[in-house]
Design an enzyme around this catalytic site. Structure first.
Site: not given
Ligand SMILES: CC(C)(COP(=O)(O)OP(=O)(O)OC[C@H]1O[C@@H](n2cnc3c(N)ncnc32)[C@H](O)[C@@H]1OP(=O)(O)O)[C@@H](O)C(=O)NCCC(=O)NCCS
Length: 317
Positions: A244, A274, A110
């Site tokens: 980004h 993204n 990215c």
């Molecule tokens: C990926 C991201 C959105 C997840 O958000 P989060 O608040 O950390 O969420 P979690 O991973 O703790 O998941 C929370 C719950 O939602 C659930 N969940 C995950 N994806 C889901 C979706 N698409 N829809 C519904 N529920 C979902 C998970 O299973 C988890 O359930 P549980 O608590 O029963 O286990 C966040 O961590 C993020 O944006 N990270 C950075 C990613 C990024 O920018 N990557 C690219 C870099 S270039």
């Protein structure tokens, strides 16, 4: 420092995939995606090649720059994965544009666009180039596992391009890498070597979202603080920060720590998701096209991602 933007362009596939349409193929819903990421829809390729998308962005940038393809003396393309492993996407763009200059791809995930700007700066500083086309093009739709709801909702496809020339508008630039395949990885082909005894990993994106989130906020803050210090500018001098577009929560969290006003923050993650290295130049292209950025404005570009890589720069428009 030796770089000036002459023109920008952007492009995306025609098909808009909304959160509610996505919830028909994977167990998710609009409310979860919107509140956790700020994404409402993304553009997904149906019959466009990455070259098709990259060419539209490149032609727009060339047209806005007022240059012709024979004026280019370098094409740098940032992409995680072009249509082919070889030829490079940059070489295919060179052919389609009818240019005859050298062309190569860089992969800094990215952060690729910031890395490409850093390379362009070095070519200008060394007196090796006058006009460079940078194209960041990504088709994340072919790299994600469409059955993994924790990642497939986050990404989209698109391309952004800029034509840069020698000038004094780049005020500071920084790129970083902290090698780490544990937090974010997309494995490569292992082919059909009959003697291969190692693992055959799946070819999809794997990510530890929470850890990447922390890396992203810290990198964005540290990189922007560093380039501001190098340039001698303060946060109040910045017209727009173009970060980004991975997650609105990452952007807002970094913006709060940096003391940015809302009007200083550029956002389009709601419409694109993204798009990896394409996200910063797509947003830059949109702002330039809409006339929201004017000559003399100070912009900060910031990116982070797989590698783990990050980077930021300050440019006077
Ligand atoms: C990926 C991201 C959105 C997840 O958000 P989060 O608040 O950390 O969420 P979690 O991973 O703790 O998941 C929370 C719950 O939602 C659930 N969940 C995950 N994806 C889901 C979706 N698409 N829809 C519904 N529920 C979902 C998970 O299973 C988890 O359930 P549980 O608590 O029963 O286990 C966040 O961590 C993020 O944006 N990270 C950075 C990613 C990024 O920018 N990557 C690219 C870099 S270039």
């Amino acid at each position: 420092m030796s770089l000036k933007i002459l023109g920008a362009g952007m492009a995306h596939p025609g098909f808009v995939l909304s959160n509610s349409a996505l919830s028909e193929i994977v167990e998710t819903d609009d409310q979860w995606i919107t509140t956790r990421t700020g994404i409402k829809s993304r553009f997904i390729s149906t019959n466009e090649s990455l070259l098709d998308i990259a060419m539209t962005a490149s032609k727009n940038a060339m047209q806005n720059s007022g240059l012709k393809s024979e004026d280019l003396d370098l094409i740098i393309c940032s992409t995680i994965q072009g249509d082919n492993i070889t030829p490079a996407l940059s070489c295919e763009i060179q052919h389609e544009l009818g240019a005859s200059c050298p062309a190569f791809d860089v992969n800094a995930a990215c952060t690729g666009f910031i890395y490409a700007l850093d390379i362009a700066k070095s070519y200008f500083d060394a007196g090796r180039s006058k006009n460079i086309l940078i194209v960041s093009a990504e088709q994340m739709s072919k790299l994600i596992n469409w059955q993994d709801r924790s990642t497939c909702v986050l990404f989209g496809d698109g391309a952004g391009a800029v034509v840069v020339t020698k000038g004094s508008n780049l005020k500071a630039i920084k790129v970083t890498a902290k090698g780490n395949s544990d937090l974010l990885e997309i494995s490569g082909l292992t082919g059909n070597n009959p003697y291969w005894e190692g693992e055959k990993p799946d070819l999809f994106l794997h990510m530890k979202g929470k850890e990447v989130f922390k890396f992203a906020v810290n990198s964005m803050c540290n990189d922007i603080i560093d380039v501001l210090a190098e340039s001698g500018l303060g946060i109040e001098d910045v017209t727009k920060v173009i970060p980004h577009q991975a997650n609105i929560r990452i952007i807002r969290s970094a913006a709060d720590k940096l003391g940015l006003r809302d009007d200083q923050l550029a956002v389009n993650v709601d419409r694109y998701g993204n798009t990896s290295s394409a996200s910063v130049p797509i947003l830059l292209g949109e702002l330039m096209e809409s006339g929201e950025l004017k000559e003399g404005d100070i912009i900060v570009l910031s990116a982070f991602g797989g590698g783990l890589t990050s980077g930021a720069c300050i440019i006077e428009v």
